[in-house]
Design an enzyme around this catalytic site. Structure first.
Site, PDB file in Angstrom:
ATOM      1  N   LYS A 274       0.863  -1.184   0.000  1.00 31.73           N
ATOM      2  CA  LYS A 274       0.000   0.000   0.000  1.00 31.73           C
ATOM      3  C   LYS A 274       0.900   1.235   0.000  1.00 31.73           C
ATOM      4  CE  LYS A 274      -3.168   2.751   2.931  1.00 31.73           C
ATOM      5  NZ  LYS A 274      -4.055   2.785   4.111  1.00 31.73           N
ATOM      6  N   ASP A 279      -2.612  10.340   3.405  1.00 30.48           N
ATOM      7  CA  ASP A 279      -4.004   9.951   3.605  1.00 30.48           C
ATOM      8  C   ASP A 279      -4.721  11.020   4.426  1.00 30.48           C
ATOM      9  OD1 ASP A 279      -6.419   8.719   3.908  1.00 30.48           O
ATOM     10  OD2 ASP A 279      -5.700   7.127   5.258  1.00 30.48           O
ATOM     11  N   LYS A 286     -10.152  13.156   7.742  1.00 30.69           N
ATOM     12  CA  LYS A 286      -9.653  12.843   9.083  1.00 30.69           C
ATOM     13  C   LYS A 286      -9.545  14.141   9.896  1.00 30.69           C
ATOM     14  CE  LYS A 286      -6.562   8.918   7.912  1.00 30.69           C
ATOM     15  NZ  LYS A 286      -7.200   7.856   8.709  1.00 30.69           N
ATOM     16  N   ASP A 297       1.617   6.516   5.349  1.00 33.24           N
ATOM     17  CA  ASP A 297       0.649   5.568   4.800  1.00 33.24           C
ATOM     18  C   ASP A 297       1.142   4.856   3.531  1.00 33.24           C
ATOM     19  OD1 ASP A 297      -1.740   4.348   5.456  1.00 33.24           O
ATOM     20  OD2 ASP A 297      -2.987   5.758   4.331  1.00 33.24           O
ATOM     21  N   ASP A 356     -12.122   7.207   3.551  1.00 33.62           N
ATOM     22  CA  ASP A 356     -10.923   7.002   4.366  1.00 33.62           C
ATOM     23  C   ASP A 356     -10.525   5.524   4.433  1.00 33.62           C
ATOM     24  OD1 ASP A 356      -8.802   7.713   5.942  1.00 33.62           O
ATOM     25  OD2 ASP A 356      -9.969   7.996   7.779  1.00 33.62           O
ATOM     26  N   GLU A 358      -9.396   3.845   2.085  1.00 34.91           N
ATOM     27  CA  GLU A 358      -8.875   3.934   0.717  1.00 34.91           C
ATOM     28  C   GLU A 358      -7.798   2.889   0.415  1.00 34.91           C
ATOM     29  OE1 GLU A 358      -7.620   5.565   3.190  1.00 34.91           O
ATOM     30  OE2 GLU A 358      -5.508   5.151   2.833  1.00 34.91           O
ATOM     31  N   ARG A 360      -7.530  -0.325   1.051  1.00 32.62           N
ATOM     32  CA  ARG A 360      -8.048  -1.563   0.479  1.00 32.62           C
ATOM     33  C   ARG A 360      -8.495  -1.353  -0.975  1.00 32.62           C
ATOM     34  NH1 ARG A 360     -12.535  -1.860   5.121  1.00 32.62           N
ATOM     35  NH2 ARG A 360     -10.857  -0.706   6.111  1.00 32.62           N
TER      36      ARG A 360
END
Ligand code: BES
Ligand code: MN
Ligand code: ZN
EC number: 3.4.11.1
Length: 505
Positions: A274, A279, A286, A297, A356, A358, A360
């Protein structure tokens, strides 16, 4: 900044990492240095170098130990003055505790205590360290003495104008053979590469710049590297990566690295990372507290890239393909939205109920690309869920799998390197939780319960029958607080585990 200077800033990322020259020495031989680092362990006599230095300083070590003023407890340190003539200027004595007879268990200890010893010294400038710790450890841990020494030299203060870490010119290791020095250097540098990539802010590491760095590193290592830009991503139907990256000024990328150290035609191992370079949460924004560290991230992708660097430099005799999905999750008029349905590269449709979640979504396409290489086994790494940190805390990765053999292999490799993983269940009852009313699946579970598992269940939809392990590294990849052996920030954890796993196959 002009285009050309920003280009040159990206160059030679590995070359920017601190790397003193590394030498070897025989145990018990006088070695002039600024600081000699010797270990004392419970119930063992002094190592040859420790004994020599002790003799040079009038028996101070033995005397203090006997008087109970110097402890062999794990991680206890004491700095003593060196002899008036010859030898080191300073002597750092570090307690090694009671060394365990299972030498594998000492790899992490050798790594951590060497790093701790050096980290405690680099606040001041020293030209040469003489590390005599390997004398107390089994030869199978000696690469970790070297890697640990290098680990101490990388930290989060990369933008301080005054150096926080004074990198020595030379580190001399007694009792370590040349092969272990080389291996330790490669592992230590690779772990530090992951840390640097993660510690760099999102304004420096964004999908394009990250892809450039990976390309350059691949050229250096003789790894075949393909970068899919937004045009190619569209051609390849990578609509989920494009959706997550859609809100950003920085377009997404997918990077495929192919290392062919194995036999031609042998099925590769696949690593998937990933790589969300920042993010913000997207429209499901967030709060600041949750966003502040979100440069981390892309930690999964950084770990995968660092592992590829290591196995190429070590010449591992396996075929390995790495796929990194790189996107910046941002807020704008072109952001993907709640209620959107995305048709992924696999053909499966996803309903977006929280922008959020995101990671996956990015991985859906990245995993689909990875299985097109028909790997014999696949591992993905992702800073995927806060829920995994609620379950396991900050220092343990959640391990979820569709195949017990690969799960056992990864667990064994992690254990041997002292990196922590713990299984979470994947019963089919969880499948229900990611079913969508309008699409094949939705990108959140039912409420917060079992959030790490429902995320893994979502991913499972994209691996087909490939034996697969998912590591949720949200907790261990990045740390708010320092420890004696490392700075706060990126930890570089699981590079060593992955290298060991691949070598073990
Ligand atoms: N990148 C985060 C997970 C994360 C949290 C990593 C803290 C490192 C530290 C991920 O994209 C995320 O936001 N997950 C959500 C999922 C939720 C919306 C279903 C989460 O964990 O809250
Ligand atoms: Mn998120
Ligand atoms: Zn994320």
């Amino acid at each position: 900044m002009s285009e050309s200077s920003s280009q040159s800033q990206r160059k030679s990322f590995l070359g920017q990492l601190p790397l003193p020259s590394l030498r070897t020495a025989n145990p018990g031989v006088d070695e002039p240095s600024d600081v000699a680092i010797v270990g004392v362990s419970e119930g063992a006599s002094l190592s040859p170098t420790a004994a020599l230095i002790d003799q040079q300083i009038g028996g101070a070590i033995a005397r203090l130990l006997k008087a109970g003023k110097l402890s062999a407890d794990e991680g206890e340190t004491m700095l003593l003055a060196g002899p008036a003539e010859g030898g080191p200027k300073l002597v750092l004595v570090i307690g090694l505790g009671q060394l365990i007879s299972d030498s594998q268990a000492n790899r992490e200890l050798a790594f951590r205590l060497t790093s701790q010893a050096i980290r405690g010294l680099v606040g001041k400038s020293h030209e040469t360290f003489f590390v005599a710790l390997a004398e107390s450890f089994d030869a199978s841990t000696h690469d970790m003495v070297v890697a640990g020494a290098l680990y101490a030299l990388e930290g989060q203060s990369i933008y301080r104008t005054k150096a926080v870490i004074n990198v020595p010119q030379t580190i001399v290791f007694s009792a370590v053979d040349q092969d272990a020095v080389k291996r330790g250097e490669t592992l230590g540098q690779s772990v530090n590469l992951a840390r640097r990539l993660i510690n760099e802010p999102a304004s420096a590491i964004y999908p394009e710049s990250f892809a450039d760095i990976i390309s350059e590193l691949s050229v250096e290592n003789g790894i075949d590297c393909q970068v899919w830009d937004e045009t190619k991503l569209a051609e390849e139907n990578c609509r989920s990566i494009l959706a997550v990256g859609g809100g950003s000024e920085r377009p997404p990328r997918l990077v495929i690295m192919r290392y062919n150290g194995g036999k031609q035609g042998d099925a590769p191992i696949a690593l998937v990372g990933k790589g969300v370079t920042f993010d913000s949460g997207g429209l499901s924004l967030k709060p600041s507290d949750g966003m502040v560290d979100m440069k981390c991230d892309m930690g999964g992708a950084a770990t995968v890239v660092a592992t590829m660097n290591a196995i190429a430099k070590l010449g591992v005799k396996r075929n390995v393909v790495a796929v990194c999905g790189l996107a910046e999750n941002m807020v704008s008029g072109s952001s993907y939205k709640l209620g959107d349905v995305i048709k992924t590269r696999s053909g499966k449709t996803i309903e977006i109920l929280n922008t959020d979640a995101e990671g996956r979504v990015v991985l859906a396409d990245a995993l689909n690309v990875a299985i097109s290489f028909e790997p014999s086994a696949m591992v993905d790494l992702a800073t995927l869920t806060g829920a995994c940190m609620v379950a396991l805390g900050n220092e343990v990765a959640g391990l979820m799998a569709n195949d017990q053999t690969v799960a056992d292999q990864i667990t064994a490799a992690a254990e041997a390197e002292g990196e922590l993983v713990w299984p979470l269940p994947m019963h089919s009852l969880y499948d229900e939780k990611v079913k969508s009313k309008v699409a094949d699946i939705k990108n959140v579970g039912e409420g917060r319960w079992g959030g790490a598992i429902t995320a893994a269940k979502f991913l499972e939809n994209f691996v087909e029958s490939t034996p697969w392990v998912h590591l949720d590294i949200a907790g261990p990849a990045f740390s708010d607080s320092p420890k004696p052996h490392r700075d706060a920030g990126a930890t570089g954890v699981y590079v060593k585990t992955l290298v060991r796993w691949i070598e073990s196959l």
